[in-house]
Enzyme design. Structure first.
Site, PDB file in Angstrom:
ATOM      1  N   CYS A   1     -19.960  41.076  -1.528  1.00  0.00           N
ATOM      2  CA  CYS A   1     -19.231  39.809  -1.494  1.00  0.00           C
ATOM      3  C   CYS A   1     -19.173  39.100  -2.840  1.00  0.00           C
ATOM      4  O   CYS A   1     -18.123  38.599  -3.244  1.00  0.00           O
ATOM      5  CB  CYS A   1     -19.802  38.905  -0.410  1.00  0.00           C
ATOM      6  SG  CYS A   1     -21.500  38.330  -0.670  1.00  0.00           S
TER       7      CYS A   1
ATOM      8  N   HIS B   1     -23.354  34.176   1.597  1.00  0.00           N
ATOM      9  CA  HIS B   1     -22.054  34.828   1.466  1.00  0.00           C
ATOM     10  C   HIS B   1     -21.295  34.104   0.363  1.00  0.00           C
ATOM     11  O   HIS B   1     -21.456  32.900   0.168  1.00  0.00           O
ATOM     12  CB  HIS B   1     -21.286  34.776   2.787  1.00  0.00           C
ATOM     13  CG  HIS B   1     -19.947  35.438   2.718  1.00  0.00           C
ATOM     14  ND1 HIS B   1     -19.780  36.702   2.215  1.00  0.00           N
ATOM     15  CD2 HIS B   1     -18.705  35.008   3.083  1.00  0.00           C
ATOM     16  CE1 HIS B   1     -18.490  37.027   2.290  1.00  0.00           C
ATOM     17  NE2 HIS B   1     -17.825  36.009   2.794  1.00  0.00           N
TER      18      HIS B   1
ATOM     19  N   ASP C   1     -11.288  34.544   0.548  1.00  0.00           N
ATOM     20  CA  ASP C   1     -12.408  35.471   0.679  1.00  0.00           C
ATOM     21  C   ASP C   1     -11.884  36.893   0.557  1.00  0.00           C
ATOM     22  O   ASP C   1     -11.219  37.403   1.462  1.00  0.00           O
ATOM     23  CB  ASP C   1     -13.093  35.252   2.033  1.00  0.00           C
ATOM     24  CG  ASP C   1     -14.392  36.029   2.169  1.00  0.00           C
ATOM     25  OD1 ASP C   1     -14.665  36.889   1.311  1.00  0.00           O
ATOM     26  OD2 ASP C   1     -15.135  35.789   3.139  1.00  0.00           O
TER      27      ASP C   1
ATOM     28  N   ASN D   1     -20.212  26.382  10.261  1.00  0.00           N
ATOM     29  CA  ASN D   1     -20.440  25.447  11.363  1.00  0.00           C
ATOM     30  C   ASN D   1     -20.943  26.060  12.665  1.00  0.00           C
ATOM     31  O   ASN D   1     -21.178  25.318  13.619  1.00  0.00           O
ATOM     32  CB  ASN D   1     -19.149  24.689  11.672  1.00  0.00           C
ATOM     33  CG  ASN D   1     -18.927  23.519  10.747  1.00  0.00           C
ATOM     34  OD1 ASN D   1     -19.700  22.581  10.726  1.00  0.00           O
ATOM     35  ND2 ASN D   1     -17.871  23.590   9.953  1.00  0.00           N
TER      36      ASN D   1
ATOM     37  N   ASP E   1     -23.124  27.482  15.731  1.00  0.00           N
ATOM     38  CA  ASP E   1     -24.476  27.267  16.251  1.00  0.00           C
ATOM     39  C   ASP E   1     -25.187  28.607  16.365  1.00  0.00           C
ATOM     40  O   ASP E   1     -24.554  29.666  16.398  1.00  0.00           O
ATOM     41  CB  ASP E   1     -24.429  26.588  17.620  1.00  0.00           C
ATOM     42  CG  ASP E   1     -23.987  25.134  17.529  1.00  0.00           C
ATOM     43  OD1 ASP E   1     -23.902  24.612  16.407  1.00  0.00           O
ATOM     44  OD2 ASP E   1     -23.726  24.529  18.585  1.00  0.00           O
TER      45      ASP E   1
ATOM     46  N   GLU F   1     -25.192  17.217   9.139  1.00  0.00           N
ATOM     47  CA  GLU F   1     -25.732  17.828  10.354  1.00  0.00           C
ATOM     48  C   GLU F   1     -26.400  16.755  11.212  1.00  0.00           C
ATOM     49  O   GLU F   1     -27.183  15.948  10.728  1.00  0.00           O
ATOM     50  CB  GLU F   1     -26.738  18.927  10.004  1.00  0.00           C
ATOM     51  CG  GLU F   1     -26.107  20.168   9.388  1.00  0.00           C
ATOM     52  CD  GLU F   1     -25.289  20.981  10.378  1.00  0.00           C
ATOM     53  OE1 GLU F   1     -25.234  20.600  11.568  1.00  0.00           O
ATOM     54  OE2 GLU F   1     -24.692  21.995   9.963  1.00  0.00           O
TER      55      GLU F   1
ATOM     56  N   GLU G   1     -19.962  15.232  12.900  1.00  0.00           N
ATOM     57  CA  GLU G   1     -20.129  16.687  12.840  1.00  0.00           C
ATOM     58  C   GLU G   1     -19.942  17.315  14.213  1.00  0.00           C
ATOM     59  O   GLU G   1     -19.259  18.319  14.373  1.00  0.00           O
ATOM     60  CB  GLU G   1     -21.508  17.026  12.262  1.00  0.00           C
ATOM     61  CG  GLU G   1     -21.721  18.508  11.976  1.00  0.00           C
ATOM     62  CD  GLU G   1     -22.320  19.259  13.160  1.00  0.00           C
ATOM     63  OE1 GLU G   1     -22.155  20.487  13.220  1.00  0.00           O
ATOM     64  OE2 GLU G   1     -22.936  18.607  14.018  1.00  0.00           O
TER      65      GLU G   1
END
Length: 724
Positions: free
Chosen positions: A283, A342, A365, A405, A407, A453, A458
């Site tokens: 990457c 990343h 990317d 973002n 979870d 956070e 958020e």
């Protein structure tokens, strides 16, 4: 002219494209002073020298023609016809008279700020009263994007930012983990010899150009279009792109991605081998090479690292991780992972294809993961759209949103059943980092991507994005192949680890477990740490704890444990105890992945409770860096001695040692020094001579590899005086 003397046609004898003066004004003198390279939306001057007489307004009509691409057309904007006499005419190109001499004419030519970038041919046609029409080919020039021009879609209104994101040819790519962030030096080298031509060749090698070159060249005025083309061409999944990706741990037929220190060697190898993909990249290499190409073309670009980067494969914005009853992390069949870090790019551009307010920095990317509109590329995705959860906006915004973002849910797998241990809403997307403007410091840009956070905003944005994904309000592919995490060795003064203590489903935590390192985990030495157990209740607790250590591969996949232990800990009310642990070098040395990443896990259970307590820690092992000394003042075109000091950090002999150095403006090409065998703990000093050929702030990048390690790094900033 004497009365009755016939008027002869105006004949061009010589053309001066004023490359040096124009390139200085257009900020392209670092690329070349011999070839005309200009930026759109800004005028440049040329001088025509005539053979027989001077230019006579009213009698002579000078018509200029510019053409780009193999099939230039007026209708597509790849051919322009404009004259000195037709200012304000149908062509957006403008020609203006500057100076009319006895036998010469200085003219100002201004390309429109939306013109296609690329290689142009400049022609002139001269129509004289009662004289013949003559035509001449004046020469070639290259047209680039112009972040200094207010009318250009890549306009950036800050000169320090333009200097950093367009003109700076070196920088840092941040690696490691969120508790230890390591700057890795990189030589972008966008102004090095022949790089501009390689970048233009890259555009011509794209599938878009191969399918319809006329349409492709016509679209090259759009930074959105160009960025998608370049993004697809940096990897080789669809075409003969620049880099092959490899996460297999086997690099015998190429270069280990960890060994690269710059883009120039990669791009030049690609070009020299007939545009065959270079082996290998991961990457940060994809992102660094893309940064070189985009800065060279004139699009402001920076390299961005996201720590704890999520890869959600099923689009539910949840990363699932699985453990067995010893605390060992299991291979994830869904391929959901949290990468250690990343790396991607941000490019600055207007987004007229999106609602107002979503221009500016855009995520791109180049790491090949899944197709976007049929090609392996990702973006541009508006950073503001990511922050606001507008995942239905082009391009590939759902992917970018999940990386920062998602979870994370932990599951215990036992007896064929899965038990939910813990769900964490803030573990993904931390310390999003890029190099600061005109400084070697790190700039944390996390707030550009997400609200704080735990804040109401958020969660609101997360739920909005999730609802849009569930409703299918966006169209586009979802990637399925995980980009591996790549841990790097930490420095000597930090805890070097990712820490996850006391994961359990209950909101009321009665017992917590946590790992703590007792000293720096240096490569080649034993790892000393303790397991801290804390009883926060008013009752006695008897714990049985299974401990294990295992290496992780690049993609987060675990290897078999190489160290296991079991502890029985009795805790009085409110009592804390520590359980000492040691992993010998001989126990882990043969089991490390290339990136020296070790995961410690502990799974505890109370005798009186079915609940499980999970703690883990990710350790990155450290190497001493390379020291670079510059002996004497650095003066352009004067010999300079550079001293490099390094050592074998291991207590065993290493072989096949190679030292590489590079630095734009300091070395004409990458320097390789064959060291051979290094005895245990042996220190070496190497001296090299070079002649700096560019002035200003420069950087030397160094890497040492052997059969036991691949990426001991070092750098040194050098200011080169212009001299006399």
């Amino acid at each position: 002219m004497a009365q009755g003397c016939p008027i002869t046609g105006l004949e061009v004898a010589l053309t001066d494209l004023q490359s040096y003066q124009n390139n200085m004004r257009h900020h392209t003198e670092e690329i070349s002073i011999d070839q005309l390279i200009v930026r759109r939306g800004q005028a440049f001057n040329i001088t025509l020298y005539f053979r027989n007489r001077g230019f006579q307004p009213g009698l002579d009509n000078i018509i200029f023609v510019t053409e780009t691409g193999p099939l230039p057309e007026l209708a597509k904007g790849t051919r322009a016809v404009f004259s000195l006499a037709s200012r304000g005419g149908p062509s957006p190109w403008i020609a203006s008279l500057e100076t009319n001499g006895a036998t010469s004419l200085e003219v100002s030519l201004c390309p429109p700020p939306m013109a296609a970038v690329g290689r142009y041919l400049l022609k002139v046609r001269i129509e004289s009263f009662q004289g013949p029409v003559t035509a001449y080919q004046l020469g070639e020039f290259i047209l680039l994007f112009n972040p200094w021009c207010t009318g250009d879609a890549v306009y950036l209104d800050s000169e320090p930012q333009r200097q950093e994101y367009v003109m700076n040819d070196y920088g840092f790519i941040y690696q490691g983990n969120k508790n230890w962030i390591r700057p890795c030096p990189w030589n972008y080298g966008q102004f090095e010899e022949n790089i501009i031509h390689i970048c233009l060749k890259l555009l011509d090698k794209s599938l878009n150009f191969q399918i319809d070159s006329a349409i492709d060249c016509a679209l090259r005025g759009s930074p959105v279009y160009i960025s998608r083309v370049v993004c697809a061409m940096i990897n080789s999944n669809d075409d003969n792109g620049v880099l092959n990706g490899n996460w297999s741990e086997n690099y015998t037929d190429g270069v280990n991605p960890a060994e690269w220190t710059g883009s120039v060697a990669i791009l030049k190898q690609w070009h020299a081998t007939g545009c065959q993909p270079v082996r290998y990249g991961q990457c940060w290499v994809f992102a660094a090479v893309m940064c070189t190409v985009m800065r060279c073309l004139g699009i402001p670009t920076r390299v961005v690292t996201n720590f704890d980067s999520g890869h959600d494969t099923d689009g539910n914005l949840i990363i699932d991780e699985y453990y067995d009853n010893t605390g060992r992390i299991l291979e994830n069949k869904k391929k959901d992972t949290v990468w250690n870090f990343h790396v991607w790019n941000e490019c600055w551009m207007a987004r007229k294809d999106l609602p107002p307010g979503y221009g500016g920095w855009q995520v791109l990317d180049a790491t090949p993961q899944e197709t976007s509109n049929g090609l392996y590329c990702c973006g541009p995705a508006s950073v503001r759209a990511i922050k606001e959860g507008e995942v239905d906006l082009n391009y590939d915004t759902p992917f970018a949103f999940s990386m920062v973002n998602a979870d994370c849910t932990s599951w215990l797998v036992s007896g064929g059943k899965e038990q939910k241990i813990h769900q964490d809403t803030n573990s993904v997307g931390n310390f999003i980092s890029t190099k600061s403007i005109q400084s070697d410091e790190r700039d944390d840009i996390t707030e550009n991507y997400k609200y704080g956070e735990g804040s109401p905003q958020e969660r609101q944005v997360f739920l909005k994005a999730l609802q849009k994904l569930k409703n299918g309000r966006f169209q586009g592919p979802h990637r399925t192949d995980s980009e591996p995490s790549r841990p790097m060795p930490p420095n000597q003064d930090s805890p070097h680890s990712l820490d996850t203590p006391s994961l359990r489903p209950s909101d009321v935590v009665q017992v917590s477990l946590k790992f703590k390192l007792l000293d720096s985990p240096n490569m080649g030495q034993d790892i000393n740490f303790v397991l801290l157990a804390l009883n926060m209740s008013s009752q006695f607790k008897d714990l049985k704890v299974n401990l294990s250590a295992q290496s992780l591969l690049h993609d987060g996949s675990p290897l078999s444990p190489f160290w296991q232990d079991m502890a029985f800990i009795t805790l009085s009310p409110k009592e804390a105890k520590s359980y000492p642990c040691k992993i010998l070098y001989s126990q882990y040395s043969q089991y490390l992945s290339t990136d020296k990443l070790i995961r410690l896990s502990a799974l505890g259970e109370e005798k009186s409770s079915p609940e499980k307590i999970l703690a883990n820690k990710i350790i990155t092992l450290t190497y001493p860096g390379i020291m670079i000394n510059v002996l004497g003042a650095a003066i352009m075109n004067q010999p300079l001695t550079i001293q490099v000091v390094f050592s074998n950090p291991l207590s065993e002999q290493v072989e096949d040692c190679v030292l590489t150095l590079e630095g734009s403006g300091l070395f004409k090409k990458q320097q390789r020094v064959l060291i051979g065998v290094l005895k245990p703990r042996y220190k070496v000093t190497v001296s090299l001579k070079t002649v700096p050929f560019k002035s200003g702030q420069r950087q030397i990048q160094a890497n040492l590899r052997s059969n036991k390690f691949k990426d001991i790094k070092g750098y040194r900033n050098v200011y080169v005086d212009f001299g006399l």
